[in-house]
Design a protein around this motif. Structure first.
Motif, PDB file in Angstrom:
ATOM      1  N   ILE A  17     -20.810 -13.884 -10.621  1.00  0.00           N
ATOM      2  CA  ILE A  17     -21.600 -14.120  -9.398  1.00  0.00           C
ATOM      3  C   ILE A  17     -21.188 -13.135  -8.300  1.00  0.00           C
ATOM      4  O   ILE A  17     -22.039 -12.558  -7.619  1.00  0.00           O
ATOM      5  N   MET A  18     -19.881 -12.929  -8.151  1.00  0.00           N
ATOM      6  CA  MET A  18     -19.399 -12.006  -7.116  1.00  0.00           C
ATOM      7  C   MET A  18     -19.879 -10.580  -7.401  1.00  0.00           C
ATOM      8  O   MET A  18     -20.247  -9.840  -6.479  1.00  0.00           O
ATOM      9  N   GLU A  19     -19.905 -10.189  -8.659  1.00  0.00           N
ATOM     10  CA  GLU A  19     -20.390  -8.862  -9.042  1.00  0.00           C
ATOM     11  C   GLU A  19     -21.883  -8.741  -8.731  1.00  0.00           C
ATOM     12  O   GLU A  19     -22.336  -7.713  -8.218  1.00  0.00           O
ATOM     13  N   GLU A  20     -22.647  -9.782  -9.012  1.00  0.00           N
ATOM     14  CA  GLU A  20     -24.082  -9.771  -8.717  1.00  0.00           C
ATOM     15  C   GLU A  20     -24.334  -9.656  -7.214  1.00  0.00           C
ATOM     16  O   GLU A  20     -25.238  -8.933  -6.781  1.00  0.00           O
ATOM     17  N   ILE A  21     -23.529 -10.342  -6.431  1.00  0.00           N
ATOM     18  CA  ILE A  21     -23.643 -10.240  -4.966  1.00  0.00           C
ATOM     19  C   ILE A  21     -23.356  -8.815  -4.519  1.00  0.00           C
ATOM     20  O   ILE A  21     -24.087  -8.237  -3.715  1.00  0.00           O
ATOM     21  N   LEU A  22     -22.301  -8.232  -5.071  1.00  0.00           N
ATOM     22  CA  LEU A  22     -21.921  -6.860  -4.697  1.00  0.00           C
ATOM     23  C   LEU A  22     -23.032  -5.875  -5.028  1.00  0.00           C
ATOM     24  O   LEU A  22     -23.351  -4.998  -4.218  1.00  0.00           O
ATOM     25  N   VAL A  23     -23.625  -6.001  -6.206  1.00  0.00           N
ATOM     26  CA  VAL A  23     -24.707  -5.094  -6.608  1.00  0.00           C
ATOM     27  C   VAL A  23     -25.858  -5.170  -5.602  1.00  0.00           C
ATOM     28  O   VAL A  23     -26.374  -4.136  -5.156  1.00  0.00           O
ATOM     29  N   LEU A  24     -26.239  -6.379  -5.230  1.00  0.00           N
ATOM     30  CA  LEU A  24     -27.325  -6.537  -4.262  1.00  0.00           C
ATOM     31  C   LEU A  24     -26.933  -5.991  -2.892  1.00  0.00           C
ATOM     32  O   LEU A  24     -27.731  -5.303  -2.240  1.00  0.00           O
ATOM     33  N   MET A  25     -25.716  -6.283  -2.448  1.00  0.00           N
ATOM     34  CA  MET A  25     -25.285  -5.829  -1.127  1.00  0.00           C
ATOM     35  C   MET A  25     -25.182  -4.310  -1.055  1.00  0.00           C
ATOM     36  O   MET A  25     -25.434  -3.712  -0.008  1.00  0.00           O
ATOM     37  N   ASN A  26     -24.852  -3.680  -2.165  1.00  0.00           N
ATOM     38  CA  ASN A  26     -24.743  -2.220  -2.190  1.00  0.00           C
ATOM     39  C   ASN A  26     -26.091  -1.536  -2.015  1.00  0.00           C
ATOM     40  O   ASN A  26     -26.139  -0.342  -1.695  1.00  0.00           O
TER      41      ASN A  26
END
Length: 125
Positions: A17-26
């Motif tokens: 989930i944290m990785e998915e958030i990071l991808v979107l935020m990037n």
């Protein structure tokens, strides 16, 4: 994903989930769709709930520890904290390192400027 969130059940799911958030935020806020913004919010709420349930941070046990925690929370450097408390950088350093006892004006500033509860201060000086 809608505004509700699904409960995270494992550390590996949390990491995903944290990785998915990071991808979107990037992608950058300006480049996100409304649906992606809602997805970030829902995933962040799920991650926050998981963190609160699984990661316990022990509260400070000393006045110095509490001051350092407040300094971190307020994103202050030591010199900025000294200015906020109305003391010299040297005096603050001596107090934080346990080489000088805090005086009344310092204690009052810690209480009023850093919102450290008076009962905590009284128990730890």
């Amino acid at each position: 994903m809608n505004n509700s969130y699904t409960k995270i059940k494992s550390e590996s799911e949390y990491d995903r989930i944290m990785e998915e958030i990071l991808v979107l935020m990037n992608k950058g806020e300006a480049n996100l769709s409304q649906e992606e913004m809602q997805t970030i919010r829902a995933k962040a709420l799920a991650a926050e709930a998981y963190e609160q349930e699984h990661y316990y941070i022990e509260p400070p046990r000393t006045l110095e520890g509490m001051i350092e925690l407040r300094m971190y929370e307020l994103k202050l450097k030591q010199k900025d904290l000294a200015k906020t408390l109305g003391v010299s950088g040297t005096k603050l350093s001596l107090i934080l390192n346990g080489k000088q006892k805090p005086d009344i004006s310092f204690i009052k500033a810690v209480h009023t400027k850093l919102n450290v509860p008076a009962d905590f201060i009284l128990k730890h000086i």
